[in-house]
Design a protein around this motif. Structure first.
Motif, PDB file in Angstrom:
ATOM      1  N   ASP A  21     -21.658   3.447 -57.114  1.00 28.49           N
ATOM      2  CA  ASP A  21     -20.808   3.530 -58.307  1.00 28.49           C
ATOM      3  C   ASP A  21     -21.359   4.532 -59.317  1.00 28.49           C
ATOM      4  OD1 ASP A  21     -19.183   1.677 -57.168  1.00 28.49           O
ATOM      5  OD2 ASP A  21     -19.739   0.020 -58.487  1.00 28.49           O
ATOM      6  N   TRP A  22     -22.686   4.608 -59.413  1.00 29.15           N
ATOM      7  CA  TRP A  22     -23.298   5.577 -60.329  1.00 29.15           C
ATOM      8  C   TRP A  22     -22.973   7.003 -59.885  1.00 29.15           C
ATOM      9  CZ3 TRP A  22     -29.234   6.771 -60.564  1.00 29.15           C
ATOM     10  CH2 TRP A  22     -29.498   7.624 -61.645  1.00 29.15           C
ATOM     11  N   ILE A  23     -23.119   7.274 -58.606  1.00 28.20           N
ATOM     12  CA  ILE A  23     -22.818   8.608 -58.089  1.00 28.20           C
ATOM     13  C   ILE A  23     -21.342   8.950 -58.310  1.00 28.20           C
ATOM     14  CG2 ILE A  23     -22.580   9.913 -55.936  1.00 28.20           C
ATOM     15  CD1 ILE A  23     -25.237   8.596 -55.047  1.00 28.20           C
ATOM     16  N   GLU A  24     -20.469   7.978 -58.106  1.00 30.35           N
ATOM     17  CA  GLU A  24     -19.040   8.220 -58.341  1.00 30.35           C
ATOM     18  C   GLU A  24     -18.771   8.552 -59.808  1.00 30.35           C
ATOM     19  OE1 GLU A  24     -14.685   5.992 -57.859  1.00 30.35           O
ATOM     20  OE2 GLU A  24     -16.525   4.973 -57.234  1.00 30.35           O
ATOM     21  N   GLU A 137     -23.273   8.749 -77.714  1.00 31.37           N
ATOM     22  CA  GLU A 137     -22.531   7.937 -76.751  1.00 31.37           C
ATOM     23  C   GLU A 137     -23.037   8.242 -75.341  1.00 31.37           C
ATOM     24  OE1 GLU A 137     -17.939   6.539 -76.422  1.00 31.37           O
ATOM     25  OE2 GLU A 137     -18.284   8.678 -76.109  1.00 31.37           O
ATOM     26  N   VAL A 138     -24.129   7.603 -74.973  1.00 35.17           N
ATOM     27  CA  VAL A 138     -24.701   7.767 -73.640  1.00 35.17           C
ATOM     28  C   VAL A 138     -23.679   7.262 -72.615  1.00 35.17           C
ATOM     29  CG1 VAL A 138     -26.588   7.088 -72.118  1.00 35.17           C
ATOM     30  CG2 VAL A 138     -27.029   7.506 -74.544  1.00 35.17           C
ATOM     31  N   ASP A 139     -23.512   7.998 -71.529  1.00 37.85           N
ATOM     32  CA  ASP A 139     -22.496   7.615 -70.544  1.00 37.85           C
ATOM     33  C   ASP A 139     -22.803   6.291 -69.873  1.00 37.85           C
ATOM     34  OD1 ASP A 139     -20.550   9.838 -70.539  1.00 37.85           O
ATOM     35  OD2 ASP A 139     -22.305  11.028 -70.010  1.00 37.85           O
ATOM     36  N   LEU A 140     -24.088   6.042 -69.570  1.00 33.91           N
ATOM     37  CA  LEU A 140     -24.447   4.808 -68.879  1.00 33.91           C
ATOM     38  C   LEU A 140     -25.862   4.401 -69.254  1.00 33.91           C
ATOM     39  CD1 LEU A 140     -23.999   2.612 -66.670  1.00 33.91           C
ATOM     40  CD2 LEU A 140     -24.874   4.269 -65.009  1.00 33.91           C
ATOM     41  N   VAL A 141     -26.044   3.139 -69.624  1.00 35.91           N
ATOM     42  CA  VAL A 141     -27.388   2.586 -69.764  1.00 35.91           C
ATOM     43  C   VAL A 141     -27.562   1.516 -68.692  1.00 35.91           C
ATOM     44  CG1 VAL A 141     -27.741   3.112 -72.204  1.00 35.91           C
ATOM     45  CG2 VAL A 141     -26.648   0.969 -71.572  1.00 35.91           C
ATOM     46  N   LEU A 142     -28.682   1.579 -67.995  1.00 31.01           N
ATOM     47  CA  LEU A 142     -29.031   0.628 -66.961  1.00 31.01           C
ATOM     48  C   LEU A 142     -30.034  -0.362 -67.531  1.00 31.01           C
ATOM     49  CD1 LEU A 142     -29.457   3.190 -64.049  1.00 31.01           C
ATOM     50  CD2 LEU A 142     -27.554   1.591 -64.361  1.00 31.01           C
ATOM     51  N   ASP A 195     -20.888   3.023 -71.082  1.00 31.13           N
ATOM     52  CA  ASP A 195     -20.966   1.950 -70.087  1.00 31.13           C
ATOM     53  C   ASP A 195     -22.378   1.374 -70.083  1.00 31.13           C
ATOM     54  OD1 ASP A 195     -18.365   1.808 -68.845  1.00 31.13           O
ATOM     55  OD2 ASP A 195     -18.793   3.751 -67.941  1.00 31.13           O
ATOM     56  N   ALA A 196     -22.466   0.092 -69.782  1.00 25.86           N
ATOM     57  CA  ALA A 196     -23.758  -0.581 -69.631  1.00 25.86           C
ATOM     58  C   ALA A 196     -23.684  -1.494 -68.423  1.00 25.86           C
ATOM     59  CB  ALA A 196     -24.105  -1.384 -70.883  1.00 25.86           C
ATOM     60  N   TRP A 197     -24.656  -1.337 -67.531  1.00 27.10           N
ATOM     61  CA  TRP A 197     -24.755  -2.195 -66.355  1.00 27.10           C
ATOM     62  C   TRP A 197     -26.056  -2.973 -66.438  1.00 27.10           C
ATOM     63  CZ3 TRP A 197     -23.646   1.889 -61.952  1.00 27.10           C
ATOM     64  CH2 TRP A 197     -22.349   2.402 -62.130  1.00 27.10           C
ATOM     65  N   VAL A 198     -25.987  -4.265 -66.175  1.00 26.77           N
ATOM     66  CA  VAL A 198     -27.168  -5.122 -66.159  1.00 26.77           C
ATOM     67  C   VAL A 198     -27.439  -5.525 -64.715  1.00 26.77           C
ATOM     68  CG1 VAL A 198     -28.271  -7.166 -67.116  1.00 26.77           C
ATOM     69  CG2 VAL A 198     -26.466  -6.015 -68.418  1.00 26.77           C
ATOM     70  N   LEU A 199     -28.617  -5.190 -64.210  1.00 24.99           N
ATOM     71  CA  LEU A 199     -29.002  -5.487 -62.833  1.00 24.99           C
ATOM     72  C   LEU A 199     -29.966  -6.661 -62.853  1.00 24.99           C
ATOM     73  CD1 LEU A 199     -29.725  -1.798 -61.710  1.00 24.99           C
ATOM     74  CD2 LEU A 199     -27.513  -2.949 -61.926  1.00 24.99           C
ATOM     75  N   ILE A 200     -29.573  -7.791 -62.267  1.00 25.86           N
ATOM     76  CA  ILE A 200     -30.366  -9.019 -62.344  1.00 25.86           C
ATOM     77  C   ILE A 200     -30.599  -9.572 -60.946  1.00 25.86           C
ATOM     78  CG2 ILE A 200     -30.513 -11.359 -63.286  1.00 25.86           C
ATOM     79  CD1 ILE A 200     -28.571 -10.516 -65.472  1.00 25.86           C
TER      80      ILE A 200
END
Length: 236
Positions: A21-24, A137-142, A195-200
């Motif tokens: 999804d990140w690459i997309e 406005e960062v595009d994505l924070v992990l 966007d923000a994705w939380v990896l748990i």
């Protein structure tokens, strides 16, 4: 709902899906004629994501030269220290993908903390356009989550100087987890990300997860989720 929850059968499945999804997202952004900015985190699952992104890049065309790399947080240690978030990102992601040095904006954990925060704030503002609230406005924070519900280096029980900070980054002086001195994105900056994705993943996080995904959370990650329009939570 302030969040979407995606469940995976294993850490590997989570990392594979997140990398895809990140690459997309990168390809879509660059196809529209824009650069892509990302805030990286440390931790076991982000490291698995880095490895998987490299593997998938051997099969897909990815314009990594148009990606600018920032960090969500960093420990105040040299880059040779195993506690450095940058160290493992460099080894597992940046070097294998041959990311140009001018695309890398690491947090300088080895210099005086106040100087590192000032530099981080100026670099983010200079390289990422501001959003509606005036912050970049960062595009994505992990993001990740600890057993205590902390995310980035924002811990339970922090005072108003942390909670109410309006700058992109701030200094943490007394982290309850070593090392005590850290640099972290603020609540406001994480809220401003596109966007923000939380990896748990991992045992022992069930109670914290129930709190942060509730309508009235008390823990730091829950505060982040409530401050945002939408957050993707990936759980294994």
């Amino acid at each position: 709902m302030k969040h979407s929850l995606l469940r995976f059968g294993s850490d590997t499945e989570l990392a594979r899906a997140a990398a895809s999804d990140w690459i997309e997202a990168i390809n879509q952004r660059v196809a529209a004629g824009r650069r892509f900015s990302v805030g990286l985190s440390g931790g076991r699952i982000p490291l698995a994501l880095f490895r998987e992104a490299v593997v998938q890049s051997t099969r897909k065309s990815v314009p990594w030269q148009a990606v600018d790399f920032f960090w969500v947080d960093e420990r105040c240690v040299p880059t040779t220290d195993d506690q450095s978030n940058f160290k493992f990102a460099e080894e597992l992601l940046l070097k294998p993908l041959q990311i140009p040095a001018h695309n890398i904006f690491r947090l300088r954990g080895e210099i005086p903390q106040a100087d590192a925060v000032t530099l981080a704030n100026s670099q983010l503002r200079e390289n990422v356009p501001a959003g509606v609230g005036g912050l970049p406005e960062v595009d994505l924070v992990l993001l990740g989550m600890g057993e205590d519900g902390h995310s980035a280096s924002l811990f339970p029980g922090a005072g108003p100087e942390v909670v109410d900070c309006t700058e992109p980054f701030l200094a943490v002086q007394s982290s309850p987890k070593p090392p005590p001195e850290r640099i972290t994105m603020s609540y406001a900056q994480i809220a401003a990300a596109k966007d923000a994705w939380v990896l748990i993943a991992g045992p022992g996080k069930e109670a914290a997860l129930a709190d942060v995904l509730s309508d009235s959370p008390t823990l730091p990650l829950g505060r982040m989720i409530q401050s945002r329009r939408a957050t993707r939570v990936l759980l294994a």
